[in-house]
Write a protein that holds these residues in place. Sequence first.
Motif, short mmCIF file in Angstrom:
data_model
loop_
_atom_site.label_atom_id
_atom_site.label_comp_id
_atom_site.label_asym_id
_atom_site.label_seq_id
_atom_site.Cartn_x
_atom_site.Cartn_y
_atom_site.Cartn_z
N GLY A 1 0.93 -1.35 0.07
CA GLY A 1 0.00 -0.06 0.06
C GLY A 1 0.82 1.27 -0.01
N PHE A 2 1.98 1.00 0.48
CA PHE A 2 2.93 2.33 0.71
C PHE A 2 3.83 2.45 -0.28
N LEU A 3 4.20 1.24 -1.18
CA LEU A 3 5.50 1.26 -2.07
C LEU A 3 4.69 1.17 -3.50
N LEU B 1 -6.84 14.25 -5.13
CA LEU B 1 -6.42 12.87 -4.23
C LEU B 1 -5.02 12.76 -4.26
N HIS B 2 -4.12 12.80 -5.31
CA HIS B 2 -2.94 12.61 -5.37
C HIS B 2 -2.38 11.25 -4.57
N GLU B 3 -1.64 11.50 -3.42
CA GLU B 3 -1.23 10.00 -2.87
C GLU B 3 -2.03 9.77 -1.74
N GLY C 1 -6.04 -1.87 -11.74
CA GLY C 1 -5.87 -3.31 -11.26
C GLY C 1 -4.90 -3.45 -10.14
N LEU C 2 -3.92 -2.84 -10.20
CA LEU C 2 -2.94 -2.85 -9.19
C LEU C 2 -3.33 -2.60 -7.94
#
Lengths: 219, 221
Positions: free
Chosen positions: B21-23, B32-34, B183-184
């Motif tokens: 989730g972080f990488l 929204l961005h990150e 999908g990711l």
Amino acid sequence: MNLLKQVSLLVQKEITLEWRSKYALNGILLYVISTVFVCYQAFKSVHPIIWNALFWIIMLFAAINAITKSFVQESRGRQLYYYSLVSAKAVILSKIIYNVLLMLLLSAVAFFVYSTIFKNKLGDPTLYFITVMLGNLSFATVLTMVSGISAKAGNNGTLMAILSFPVIIPLLIVLIKLSKNAMDGLDRSISYNEITVLLAINLIVITVSLLLFPYIWRD
Amino acid sequence: MKSYWWKILGAFIVLYSVIAGFLLPVPELPILHETIRNTYFHIPMWFAMILLYLVSVVYSIKYLSSGNMRHDLLAVESVNVGIIFCAFGLITGMLWANVTWGEPWPNDPKLNGSAIATLMYLAYLVLRNALDEEQKRAKISAIYNIFAFPVMVVLLFILPRLTDSLHPGNGGNPAFSNLDMDGLMRAVFYPAIIGWMLIGIWIMTLRYRYRLLERDEDTLI
């Protein structure tokens, strides 16, 4: 004795008892009228939104005052006597019906007094009146069940407030929205959604009360 | 191994969802961005909470029909753990709202509904403390729990959809999954939900077993 007969007998008993003393009825009526009068003296004239909010606050506290008593005034001995005579469903149904009747009477009087003393323009008075009736019907059904629970739990007022407010707040949100629509005189088709939600909540609450009350009753 | 494979699975999935989730890269979207990564943490919290409350209601109903004190313990521990997940859900939601909406708590039906639902379950715990007698406490709190569950569902899922809400998935807003997730993201998001649910149930069973041991000790003395 079938359920219907038991319920009608119990409702008759409640009304007769109340009519003999007239204690609760007069007390609540006096409470409502004096609160309305105090609000009128304090505010003289207010913004319609505040008018609406004030009315619902008055109705909410009148409802809590009226309904908290419903399981308290009967002694344990008398409750045991009912238990041996009638079914638990009949008891809770009769309490709900009696409280609905009481609240309808109260709210009709309160609405009449409030709107005559404290003048405010209503776009759609009929819909507003229907909202008031629906609102008090919902207060009566929710608070009857909660007062049954808190009466078993040593019956303190704080518990009644803690248990009932989370259930009452969503009702109030819908009611205030609906009554605001009625005040602005919006087209009635806009309000059908809210009316359906209110009726659905009532239906859920009555069903759940009917299912659960027999467990509280048995002690 | 037979009985606790799901605990290991849950721990691995949560570990995976935190790292991935972080990488892993996310789609770049305006505003929204990150912060879209918050979906990996915020939504699983609520899923875990709903599951725990559901478990609690099921055991409350079971308690009413059986009178077995173990069912009551399961019901109360589910609510205890559910409230923790609810708190984390609120906190992650507020962090996200602070970035995207500009304030942590805008006056929004979804947020207010969740706050009221939280109050309702806190009221359940207060009700339990107000009653001394064990059987009576179990019975009355079970009744209130069953009473509260449908109201919670109305508050969280029905009322916000009827009115205007800022929250994604409510009041005409599309949920993230319709538009913005590729999908990711899905490959992280769906396992994260399952992982947190498993972890929630694991914590609940641990607390339940601890309470059982505590109770046995009390009855021995």
